[in-house]
Design an enzyme around this catalytic site. Structure first.
Site, PDB file in Angstrom:
ATOM      1  N   ALA A  30       0.690  -1.271   0.127  1.00 31.96           N
ATOM      2  CA  ALA A  30      -0.096   0.013  -0.090  1.00 31.96           C
ATOM      3  C   ALA A  30       0.844   1.286   0.053  1.00 31.96           C
ATOM      4  O   ALA A  30       0.338   2.252  -0.381  1.00 31.96           O
ATOM      5  CB  ALA A  30      -0.911   0.085   1.304  1.00 31.96           C
ATOM      6  N   ASP A  33       4.207   2.882  -5.149  1.00 31.33           N
ATOM      7  CA  ASP A  33       4.149   3.797  -6.390  1.00 31.33           C
ATOM      8  C   ASP A  33       2.717   3.623  -6.837  1.00 31.33           C
ATOM      9  O   ASP A  33       2.154   4.586  -7.023  1.00 31.33           O
ATOM     10  CB  ASP A  33       5.228   3.418  -7.258  1.00 31.33           C
ATOM     11  CG  ASP A  33       5.160   4.615  -8.290  1.00 31.33           C
ATOM     12  OD1 ASP A  33       5.010   5.849  -7.871  1.00 31.33           O
ATOM     13  OD2 ASP A  33       5.134   4.250  -9.479  1.00 31.33           O
ATOM     14  N   ASP A 193      -4.950  -6.240 -16.865  1.00 29.83           N
ATOM     15  CA  ASP A 193      -4.301  -5.851 -18.264  1.00 29.83           C
ATOM     16  C   ASP A 193      -4.909  -4.147 -18.338  1.00 29.83           C
ATOM     17  O   ASP A 193      -5.954  -4.071 -18.783  1.00 29.83           O
ATOM     18  CB  ASP A 193      -4.352  -6.577 -19.290  1.00 29.83           C
ATOM     19  CG  ASP A 193      -3.710  -6.005 -20.379  1.00 29.83           C
ATOM     20  OD1 ASP A 193      -3.323  -4.866 -20.595  1.00 29.83           O
ATOM     21  OD2 ASP A 193      -3.505  -6.812 -21.613  1.00 29.83           O
ATOM     22  N   HIS A 194      -4.168  -3.356 -17.869  1.00 30.70           N
ATOM     23  CA  HIS A 194      -4.636  -2.149 -17.633  1.00 30.70           C
ATOM     24  C   HIS A 194      -5.054  -1.382 -19.313  1.00 30.70           C
ATOM     25  O   HIS A 194      -6.008  -0.513 -19.308  1.00 30.70           O
ATOM     26  CB  HIS A 194      -3.857  -0.966 -16.969  1.00 30.70           C
ATOM     27  CG  HIS A 194      -2.717  -0.574 -17.703  1.00 30.70           C
ATOM     28  ND1 HIS A 194      -1.468  -0.762 -18.009  1.00 30.70           N
ATOM     29  CD2 HIS A 194      -2.590   0.739 -18.316  1.00 30.70           C
ATOM     30  CE1 HIS A 194      -0.587  -0.229 -18.572  1.00 30.70           C
ATOM     31  NE2 HIS A 194      -1.321   0.981 -18.970  1.00 30.70           N
ATOM     32  N   HIS A 256      -0.460  -6.364 -23.458  1.00 30.02           N
ATOM     33  CA  HIS A 256      -1.020  -5.247 -24.025  1.00 30.02           C
ATOM     34  C   HIS A 256      -1.396  -5.325 -25.524  1.00 30.02           C
ATOM     35  O   HIS A 256      -2.180  -5.105 -26.090  1.00 30.02           O
ATOM     36  CB  HIS A 256      -0.646  -4.109 -23.881  1.00 30.02           C
ATOM     37  CG  HIS A 256      -0.120  -3.678 -22.301  1.00 30.02           C
ATOM     38  ND1 HIS A 256      -0.909  -4.212 -21.232  1.00 30.02           N
ATOM     39  CD2 HIS A 256       0.796  -2.975 -21.860  1.00 30.02           C
ATOM     40  CE1 HIS A 256      -0.460  -3.894 -20.154  1.00 30.02           C
ATOM     41  NE2 HIS A 256       0.681  -3.108 -20.360  1.00 30.02           N
TER      42      HIS A 256
HETATM   43  C1  BG6 Z   1       3.096  -0.937 -18.423  1.00 28.76           C
HETATM   44  C2  BG6 Z   1       4.362  -1.028 -18.800  1.00 28.76           C
HETATM   45  O1  BG6 Z   1       2.189  -2.037 -18.449  1.00 28.76           O
HETATM   46  O2  BG6 Z   1       2.506  -0.088 -19.567  1.00 28.76           O
HETATM   47  C3  BG6 Z   1       5.137   0.229 -18.899  1.00 28.76           C
HETATM   48  O3  BG6 Z   1       5.210  -2.115 -17.749  1.00 28.76           O
HETATM   49  C4  BG6 Z   1       4.417   0.819 -19.902  1.00 28.76           C
HETATM   50  O4  BG6 Z   1       6.614  -0.289 -19.232  1.00 28.76           O
HETATM   51  C5  BG6 Z   1       3.136   1.208 -19.640  1.00 28.76           C
HETATM   52  O5  BG6 Z   1       5.228   2.399 -19.985  1.00 28.76           O
HETATM   53  C6  BG6 Z   1       2.411   1.773 -20.750  1.00 28.76           C
HETATM   54  O6  BG6 Z   1       1.200   2.250 -20.430  1.00 28.76           O
HETATM   55  P1  BG6 Z   1       0.420   3.514 -20.803  1.00 28.76           P
HETATM   56  O7  BG6 Z   1      -1.026   3.352 -20.315  1.00 28.76           O
HETATM   57  O8  BG6 Z   1       1.198   4.809 -20.370  1.00 28.76           O
HETATM   58  O9  BG6 Z   1       0.366   3.306 -22.245  1.00 28.76           O
END
Ligand code: BG6
Length: 508
Positions: A30, A33, A193-194, A256
């Site tokens: 927590a 970063d 997976d953001h 991604h």
């Molecule tokens: C992360 C990677 O998953 O995605 C980073 O670990 C990368 O290396 C980042 O910079 C990129 O995410 P975004 O949302 O800034 O395109």
């Protein structure tokens, strides 16, 4: 090229947004970063929009000795734009427990704290455990949680959120999953997976399946090729230790890029339900032709940034970055060509590239259609016409563009390319929710659509494993490119051998 602006029938906008049920978020790591940069701001925004369930709380856990008050101060610094009275209510829902991840008592303390929070709230709360930790701790923490009984919660839910990387190859991903699944069912595990939380990535599905005009031409008969680009201008920042062991293929490509590829190429799911969508994503990965590595690998090129200049500022070489081996062969760039062996996509190349320290930050998917079969304007000196291109712009300017040919006013035959451009910010305002906001809310309501299922993870690693082994066996050197580059000769050759070119990053 003059962009043509679209208008939107605002009264036609249909929205479904569920607020979260009563639950608590327990964050391991927590004081780190990710919590400050992403999780707390996302919670703050959900709170502002009234989407956090009644009695919501966030319990921070970590090695660092902090009090509830200390954690509230961290949270206060991380959130913006919440009016003072509401801010106090929000911050009062933050608590903290410190301890060592290897110490079983730590998990007992967390359990007691959660029971007290249930008592305080006058009901049992569903629990979400978020592992914002170095991945090497995932298995032990999950086992300690299980042994302490934190994987169950009577009739209320327990969910486990895991940040990537999910392993570093097929074997380690399988091993990690075996450890997690001893204690948690697949329906409890939410692998983030953001990229899937980004508005415009989600829009790929809406665009394809909420309109009838694109689907009939979304195939090998009309599409010449697809280019997916994730270009970053930043370097590895302070993550040398992690990055040097991962490289672009593990950091971006296997997750991604494959996620975006799946959404753009998958078959229409039967419904917008999680399992239907995830089944189609998996089906798509199963159709990717395994990379051929013999006699050499001509479908994958790896690069690494040398010193150069980005945005007018000097940038050091990757090998000079902190915590990076001086003779590192880790790739900071990868370009690949792949094929999807099914009826829809047979013969259509998908060109994928991602890299750090490139000329510009831009993520997009460009669908290039086939050229017209016959140019009938030859008498007017027009021998060739450019192909139509549809661009899904993921970031930074989120939107869509369609490039098409039209007559320009003037002499009898004067044709030019026009860009029909839809920009999210212009139509819907700049307040686009961050990916973590969407993903945290989905996890609270129990919607796994945007989270990666284990068969998806394994298939992706299965495709990549061969390449990783090949690079290791051959001790493959990356091609060097100066920081701030558009591209480099070997990456260009990968696509030029097919008579095509990469889209120019600086012009996207
Ligand atoms: C992360 C990677 O998953 O995605 C980073 O670990 C990368 O290396 C980042 O910079 C990129 O995410 P975004 O949302 O800034 O395109």
């Amino acid at each position: 090229m003059e962009p043509i602006r679209p208008s939107v029938a605002k009264e036609q906008i249909l929205c479904v947004e569920s607020s979260a049920p009563a639950c608590g978020l327990v964050v391991f790591g927590a004081s780190g970063d990710l919590t400050k940069r992403k999780l707390i701001p996302a919670l703050g925004n959900l709170f502002k929009r009234g989407l956090l369930g009644n009695g919501f709380f966030c319990l921070g856990c970590g090695r660092k000795k902090l009090s509830d008050e200390d954690f509230r101060k961290i949270a206060a610094e991380a959130i913006k734009d919440i009016p003072a009275k509401q801010k106090a209510d929000f911050l009062n829902s933050f608590y903290y427990v410190s301890g060592d991840y290897n110490d079983k008592n730590f998990y007992g303390d967390i359990k007691k704290r959660l029971e007290n929070l249930d008592k305080k709230g006058g009901k049992n709360f569903g629990r979400i455990f978020y592992l914002s930790l170095p991945p090497k701790l995932y298995s032990d923490v999950a086992a300690n949680m299980g042994q302490a009984g934190l994987n169950k919660n009577g009739k209320d839910f327990v969910r486990l959120v895991v940040e990537k990387p999910f392993g570093r190859d097929l074997a380690s991903a399988t091993e990690l999953n075996d450890c997690l699944s001893k204690w948690f069912g697949e329906e409890q595990i939410y692998r983030i997976d953001h990229y899937l939380g980004k508005e415009t990535v989600q829009n790929i599905l809406m665009f394809r399946f909420a309109n009838s005009i694109f689907e009939p031409i979304w195939n090998r008969n009309y599409i010449d090729n697809v280019q997916i680009t994730i270009a970053e201008s930043i370097g590895i920042e302070s993550r040398g230790g992690y990055y040097d062991k991962s490289g672009a293929i593990r950091d971006m490509f296997v997750n991604h890029m494959f996620s975006m590829l799946s959404l753009v190429a998958m078959e229409p799911p039967a419904s917008f339900g999680a399992e239907h969508i995830r089944n189609e994503k998996v089906q798509l990965l199963q159709s990717i032709r395994p990379f051929s590595l013999e006699p050499w690998n001509e479908d994958i090129v790896k690069g690494q940034y040398a010193s150069g200049s980005v945005d007018g500022k000097n940038a050091i070489a990757y090998r000079q970055e902190a915590d990076v081996e001086k003779d590192s062969k880790t790739e900071t760039y990868i370009a690949a060509r792949l094929f999807v062996d099914n009826w829809r996509w047979q013969g259509v190349p998908f060109y994928l590239r991602t890299g750090k320290r490139l000329a510009k930050r831009v993520t997009e998917i460009a669908i290039t259609f086939k050229k017209v079969p016959h140019v009938m304007f030859q008498s007017a000196g027009i021998e060739d016409l450019p192909a139509n291109i549809l661009v899904m712009k993921i970031q930074p300017k989120e939107g869509m563009s369609l490039f098409f040919e039209a007559k320009r006013p003037g002499p009898k035959l004067c044709i030019g390319t026009l860009e029909m451009d839809f920009n999210y910010a212009e139509i819907f305002g700049t307040d686009t929710p961050d990916a973590y906001e969407r993903l945290l809310l989905d996890c609270m309501v129990g919607d796994q659509t945007l989270f990666t299922r284990i068969d998806d993870v394994k298939l992706a690693w299965g495709l990549i494993d061969k390449i990783l082994k090949n690079w290791q066996q051959q001790d493959t050197e990356p091609f060097l490119y100066p920081a701030g580059s558009e591209s480099f000769a070997e990456a260009d050759a990968l696509i030029q051998k097919d008579g095509r070119n990469w889209r120019k990053i600086s012009e996207l």
